[in-house]
Design a protein around this motif. Structure first.
Motif, short mmCIF file in Angstrom:
data_model
loop_
_atom_site.label_atom_id
_atom_site.label_comp_id
_atom_site.label_asym_id
_atom_site.label_seq_id
_atom_site.Cartn_x
_atom_site.Cartn_y
_atom_site.Cartn_z
N GLU A 161 2.73 -0.77 -1.33
CA GLU A 161 1.99 -0.07 -2.38
C GLU A 161 1.86 -0.99 -3.60
O GLU A 161 2.53 -0.81 -4.61
CB GLU A 161 2.66 1.24 -2.75
N GLN B 95 7.12 -0.95 -4.64
CA GLN B 95 7.30 -0.16 -3.43
C GLN B 95 6.61 -0.88 -2.26
O GLN B 95 5.48 -1.36 -2.41
CB GLN B 95 6.71 1.24 -3.58
N SER C 205 1.90 4.02 -8.25
CA SER C 205 1.66 3.07 -7.16
C SER C 205 0.92 3.72 -6.01
O SER C 205 1.13 4.90 -5.71
CB SER C 205 2.99 2.52 -6.63
N SER C 206 0.05 2.94 -5.36
CA SER C 206 -0.68 3.39 -4.17
C SER C 206 -0.92 2.20 -3.26
O SER C 206 -0.67 1.05 -3.65
CB SER C 206 -2.02 4.03 -4.56
N LYS C 207 -1.43 2.48 -2.07
CA LYS C 207 -1.76 1.39 -1.15
C LYS C 207 -3.00 0.65 -1.60
O LYS C 207 -3.09 -0.57 -1.50
CB LYS C 207 -1.96 1.95 0.26
N ASP D 295 -6.48 5.20 -1.45
CA ASP D 295 -5.23 5.95 -1.39
C ASP D 295 -4.93 6.60 -2.73
O ASP D 295 -4.47 7.76 -2.79
CB ASP D 295 -4.10 5.00 -0.99
N SER D 296 -5.19 5.90 -3.82
CA SER D 296 -4.97 6.44 -5.16
C SER D 296 -5.84 7.67 -5.40
O SER D 296 -5.35 8.70 -5.89
CB SER D 296 -5.28 5.38 -6.22
#
Length: 249
Positions: free
Chosen positions: A139, A136, A196-198, A202-203
């Motif tokens: 991310e 993504q 998925s995260s930045k 963010d997670s």
């Protein structure tokens, strides 16, 4: 980074044992278990290998991820099990000659073990309302959860995973995830959950907000999986576009 060889007989046994649909997406993963003391050297050689691939243009592709415990995973799509017998680097190795051998001598210094195996994307258990994709934009941080179980509990665990997806769907959760099932070359049964995260912050932010979205009933739903799991392993890491490769057309 060696490619495992499989026979037609083994492929048939594998397909029968796991009752996998041909429509499911398969991925070959080559995993290098890098020693902490050789981490920087491995990074150097991996980047050199990537540059050499760009020069020689082997007809294969992969995305790369590395975990917080220094496992590097090279993930390639498979059309079918026969793809495991292909040798996409044969021409490149011949062209590079001694340089090819030397490069892999340097790789071998960096780990005591490595392996290659297959996993399947389980689309009907994955939760990505906007469409399932492995990568993504923006991310690249990853949380991976390996949920192990015994063969006798496979059906129960799958039922539990479906209940979790139903809860996320009903609550319109903003935490999306993909589910993978172990395949050829693995020694235990497991589902892999990938989110998925930045970045790490963010997670954590998403996880905290998701608890409120799912509410207290999440515990009873999660138990439908955990009551039948033998263990759960959690890892974090990142996708590595700089170590990923696709050939020029």
């Amino acid at each position: 980074m060696k490619t495992i060889k499989s026979t037609i007989l083994l492929a048939l046994i594998f397909c029968l044992a796991f009752n996998m649909s041909q429509a499911q997406k398969m991925y070959q993963i080559h995993q290098d278990n890098v020693k902490p003391s050789m981490f920087m050297h491995y990074e150097k050689i991996a980047k050199e290998f990537n540059e050499a691939c760009k020069m020689h243009n082997p007809q294969t592709s992969w995305v790369t991820a590395n975990t917080n415990d220094m496992k590097y995973m090279y993930i390639s799509p498979l059309e079918n099990m026969a793809d495991l017998d292909k040798r996409p680097f044969a021409d490149m190795a011949k062209a590079m000659g001694d340089k090819w051998a030397k490069m892999f001598e340097e790789f071998d210094k960096c780990y005591d073990s490595h392996r290659t195996y297959v996993i399947y994307l389980v689309e009907d258990l994955s939760y990505m309302p906007e469409g399932i994709t492995m990568t993504q934009e923006g991310e690249n941080y990853r949380d991976w959860f390996y949920i192990y179980f015994t063969p006798q509990n496979a059906a129960k665990v799958r039922e539990g995973m479906k209940a979790v997806k139903d809860l996320y769907t009903t609550k319109k959760s903003k935490v999306y995830y993909r589910i993978y099932r172990n395949g050829f070359g693995t020694s235990e049964d497991y589902y892999l959950v990938a989110a998925s995260s930045k970045d790490e912050i963010d997670s954590a932010t998403k996880s905290k907000a998701n608890k409120d979205v799912l509410g207290p009933e999440r515990w009873d739903t999660f138990r439908k999986v955990m009551d039948y799991a033998t263990r759960v392993e959690e890892y974090s890491g990142e996708m590595r576009p700089d170590l990923s490769y696709s050939p020029k057309k």
